[in-house]
Design a protein around this motif. Structure first.
Motif, PDB file in Angstrom:
ATOM      1  N   ARG A 108      48.950  46.418  41.926  1.00  0.00           N
ATOM      2  CA  ARG A 108      47.797  46.594  42.812  1.00  0.00           C
ATOM      3  C   ARG A 108      47.566  45.322  43.634  1.00  0.00           C
ATOM      4  O   ARG A 108      46.687  44.523  43.334  1.00  0.00           O
ATOM      5  N   PHE A 113      44.039  43.604  44.613  1.00  0.00           N
ATOM      6  CA  PHE A 113      43.146  44.353  43.718  1.00  0.00           C
ATOM      7  C   PHE A 113      41.750  43.735  43.662  1.00  0.00           C
ATOM      8  O   PHE A 113      40.751  44.448  43.593  1.00  0.00           O
ATOM      9  N   TYR A 125      41.853  50.798  46.241  1.00  0.00           N
ATOM     10  CA  TYR A 125      41.465  50.562  44.850  1.00  0.00           C
ATOM     11  C   TYR A 125      40.715  49.245  44.835  1.00  0.00           C
ATOM     12  O   TYR A 125      40.655  48.518  45.838  1.00  0.00           O
ATOM     13  N   SER A 132      44.714  55.375  37.226  1.00  0.00           N
ATOM     14  CA  SER A 132      43.291  55.042  37.128  1.00  0.00           C
ATOM     15  C   SER A 132      43.113  53.606  36.642  1.00  0.00           C
ATOM     16  O   SER A 132      43.856  53.145  35.776  1.00  0.00           O
ATOM     17  N   PRO A 133      42.112  52.862  37.181  1.00  0.00           N
ATOM     18  CA  PRO A 133      41.880  51.482  36.723  1.00  0.00           C
ATOM     19  C   PRO A 133      41.634  51.370  35.228  1.00  0.00           C
ATOM     20  O   PRO A 133      41.860  50.314  34.644  1.00  0.00           O
TER      21      PRO A 133
END
Length: 494
Positions: free
Chosen positions: A46, A49, A78, A441-442
Motif C-alpha cells: 500500500r 498508505f 486506501y 481489507s486494512p
C-alpha cells in the motif's frame, strides 16, 4: 580549523552527485518498487498508505464527519488510521485535498524532499569542513529510513524538520553567539526558529516533549517555550470544544471515564483464532483520541510485532519476554536527571553544550524506551547525526563535546544506512509485495502482524538497528560525561 586535506576536498566535490543519484534512485523506486523488498513495512504493497489519511481527514471535516473516522473517508484508494493532531488535518490536509489523490502524494513527496534538503542546508552552516557539510545532505536525504518515510507518505517529516530547527537554534547560540535569530517583544526575547520547531512537532507528532525540560534551562528560550505552549493549548482546546472542529465528540463524561480507566477505550476483535484489540469507535471519533492514543500507547508493547524496531522490542524478544518498563525507561530517566543538572551550570556556553547533549539523548530515548518504533522513525535521528558529524570536524565542537563521544555516535549512526536482513527471510507463501495485497481489507494488516509470521527471525532482522541505537547511546553518554564534567569543573574546582 585546519584546511581540509586533498581527500576531503575531493569527497566534498563528489558527495553532491552521490546524494543526487541516490535520491533519484529512491524516487524511481517509489514508482517501480525495486527497493521495497528491503523493508518490512512495504510487505502489504500500500504505497502512500499513511499519506491519504491526512487530506481524507479534511474532506471528512468538510462533510461534518470526524477527522479520525478514516473508514468513512472518500479520498484516496486506501488509508491508515489518522493519528495526528486534529489541526494537521486543516493546515496541511486542506491544501493537499485540492489535488487528485496520487498527484497530491507526488506533491507531498516533493515537499518532503525539499524539507530534508532544507534541514541539511540549515545544519551545514555550523561546520567549516566542506566534506562534512556535503555529507549532511546525504545523511538527511538518502537513508533507508528516509526512503521508507517517503514510501509511506508519512507526516513524520515534520518531526524531522522540528528536530533540525531546534538543533540548529542551539548550535547558533553555542557557536555563532549572535542575536540574528531572535526577535524582541518588549523585554521578552522570542526565538522564531525554536518556535517553529516546537510547533511543528506539537501539531504533528509531539516526540520532542521529552526535551522540553532541558530546553527550559536556556534562559533565552523560556518566553518562546511558554508562548509556543500557550498557542498549542489554545488550538488544542478549540479542537476539542468547538462542534464544528470536533463534529463527533463523545462528551466530557466519556473523556473522563477514558482517562480514569484506559481499558474502557478498547474492544476485542477476532479473526479466525487471532484476537486483537482496537479502540471503540465512539472514542475514535472524538478529537481527544489524539491525546488518549499517546497515553495508552506509551505502555503498549508487542515485542513480536515484526514492524517494530526499537531497542526495547529487540531486547524483549531476545529475552523471550518483556522486561519491566522501568528497565527500558532508564535512558529517559537519566536524560531527565541530566536535564535538571543543566540548571546548575552557570557558564552559558558550557550549559548550552550540556543542553544539546541532553536533547540528543531525549530524541534517542524514543528508540530505546518506546516500543512502537517503525523503521521510518529513525529519520528523526538524522539531524542529530549530521550535527554531530559537523561538530566532530569543528575545533570548538571537539572542545565542547570531546572527541570520542561524537565519533562513537557517528559510528553507531552509520549502521542505519545498511538495510536490515529482512530480505534474507522473505517467504513467498505470504505473498509479499504483490499488488493484490493492497486490495485486501486494512483489518488484514493487524491480523497478519499478530500472527507471528517472522517471530523466529525478528532478532536477525532488528539487530542492525538495535546495535546502531546502542552505539549512538554510548556515544551520547561519553559526550555527556565530557560536557557535564567541563560544565561543573569551573563551578567547583576553580
Amino acid at each position: 580549523m585546519p584546511a581540509p586535506d586533498r581527500f576531503e576536498a575531493r569527497l566534498a566535490r563528489v558527495l553532491p552527485f552521490v546524494t543526487a543519484a541516490c535520491f533519484a534512485v529512491m524516487l524511481l523506486s517509489l514508482q517501480f518498487g525495486f527497493l521495497d523488498r528491503f523493508f518490512v513495512t512495504t510487505w502489504h504493497g500500500r504505497l502512500a498508505f499513511d499519506y491519504f489519511s491526512v487530506p481524507r481527514a479534511f474532506v471528512n471535516l468538510c462533510r461534518g464527519v470526524s477527522v479520525f473516522a478514516t473508514p468513512d473517508g472518500q479520498y484516496g484508494p486506501y488509508a491508515s488510521w489518522y493519528p495526528y493532531h486534529p489541526a494537521l488535518a486543516v493546515w496541511l490536509g486542506g491544501p493537499l485535498s485540492l489535488f487528485k489523490p496520487w498527484t497530491g502524494y507526488a506533491a507531498f513527496v516533493a515537499l518532503s524532499g525539499t524539507l530534508l534538503y532544507f534541514c541539511a542546508r540549515l545544519l551545514g552552516r555550523f561546520t567549516d569542513n566542506p566534506a562534512a557539510r556535503q555529507a549532511g545532505y546525504f545523511i538527511l536525504m538518502c537513508s533507508p529510513a528516509a526512503y521508507l518515510m517517503l514510501w509511506c507518505g508519512q507526516m513524520h517529516v515534520f518531526t524531522v524538520v522540528s528536530a533540525a530547527l531546534i538543533m540548529a537554534d542551539l548550535l547558533d547560540l553555542l557557536l555563532v553567539k549572535t542575536a540574528r535569530w531572535n526577535w524582541r517583544i518588549g523585554r521578552y526575547e522570542l526565538r522564531p526558529v525554536l518556535l517553529a520547531g516546537l510547533l511543528l512537532s506539537l501539531f504533528s507528532k509531539p516526540v520532542l516533549l521529552l526535551i522540553l525540560p532541558a530546553l527550559f534551562a536556556v534562559p533565552g528560550y523560556r518566553a518562546t517555550l511558554l508562548g509556543g505552549g500557550a498557542v498549542y493549548a489554545l488550538v488544542s482546546v478549540l479542537f476539542v470544544l468547538l462542534p464544528r472542529l470536533n463534529p463527533q465528540g463523545i462528551g466530557f463524561d466519556g473523556l473522563v471515564s477514558a482517562l480514569l480507566d484506559p481499558k474502557t477505550l478498547f474492544r476485542p476483535e477476532k479473526s479466525g483464532d487471532i484476537v486483537f484489540y482496537t479502540y471503540k469507535m465512539e472514542f475514535v471519533r472524538d478529537n481527544a483520541i489524539h491525546w488518549l492514543n499517546m497515553k495508552s500507547r506509551s505502555g503498549f508493547f508487542e515485542p513480536e510485532h515484526m514492524e517494530f524496531f526499537s531497542l526495547s522490542a529487540f531486547l524483549a524478544h531476545l529475552a523471550g519476554r518483556p522486561l519491566s518498563q522501568r528497565v527500558y525507561m532508564l535512558p529517559v530517566y537519566l536524560m531527565l536527571v541530566l536535564s535538571g543538572g543543566c540548571y546548575f551550570i552557570k557558564n552559558a556556553e558550557k550549559r548550552l553544550a550540556c543542553v544539546i547533549t541532553v536533547c540528543a539523548l531525549g530524541l534517542l530515548g524514543f528508540y530505546t524506551s518506546y516500543a512502537v518504533v517503525y523503521e521510518y522513525h529513525f529519520v528523526t535521528l538524522m539531524p542529530v547525526l549530521a550535527a554531530m558529524l559537523g561538530l566532530g570536524y569543528s575545533r570548538r565542537g571537539r572542545a565542547a563535546f570531546g572527541v570520542y563521544g561524537p565519533a562513537v555516535f557517528c559510528a553507531g549512526g552509520a549502521l542505519l544506512f545498511a538495510p536490515t536482513s529482512y530480505y534474507w527471510f522473505l517467504n513467498p507463501a505470504y505473498g509479499f509485495h504483490r499488488p493484490e495485497l493492497a486490495l485486501l481489507s486494512p483489518v488484514y494488516i493487524p491480523v497478519f502482524l499478530s500472527g507471528g509470521v517472522y517471530d523466529w527471525a525478528l532478532d536477525y532482522i532488528r539487530v542492525l538497528r538495535a546495535v546502531a541505537v546502542a552505539g549512538m547511546l554510548a556515544g551520547l553518554l561519553i559526550a555527556a560525561r565530557h560536557t557535564f564534567a567541563e560544565g561543573f569543573k569551573k563551578e567547583f574546582y576553580e
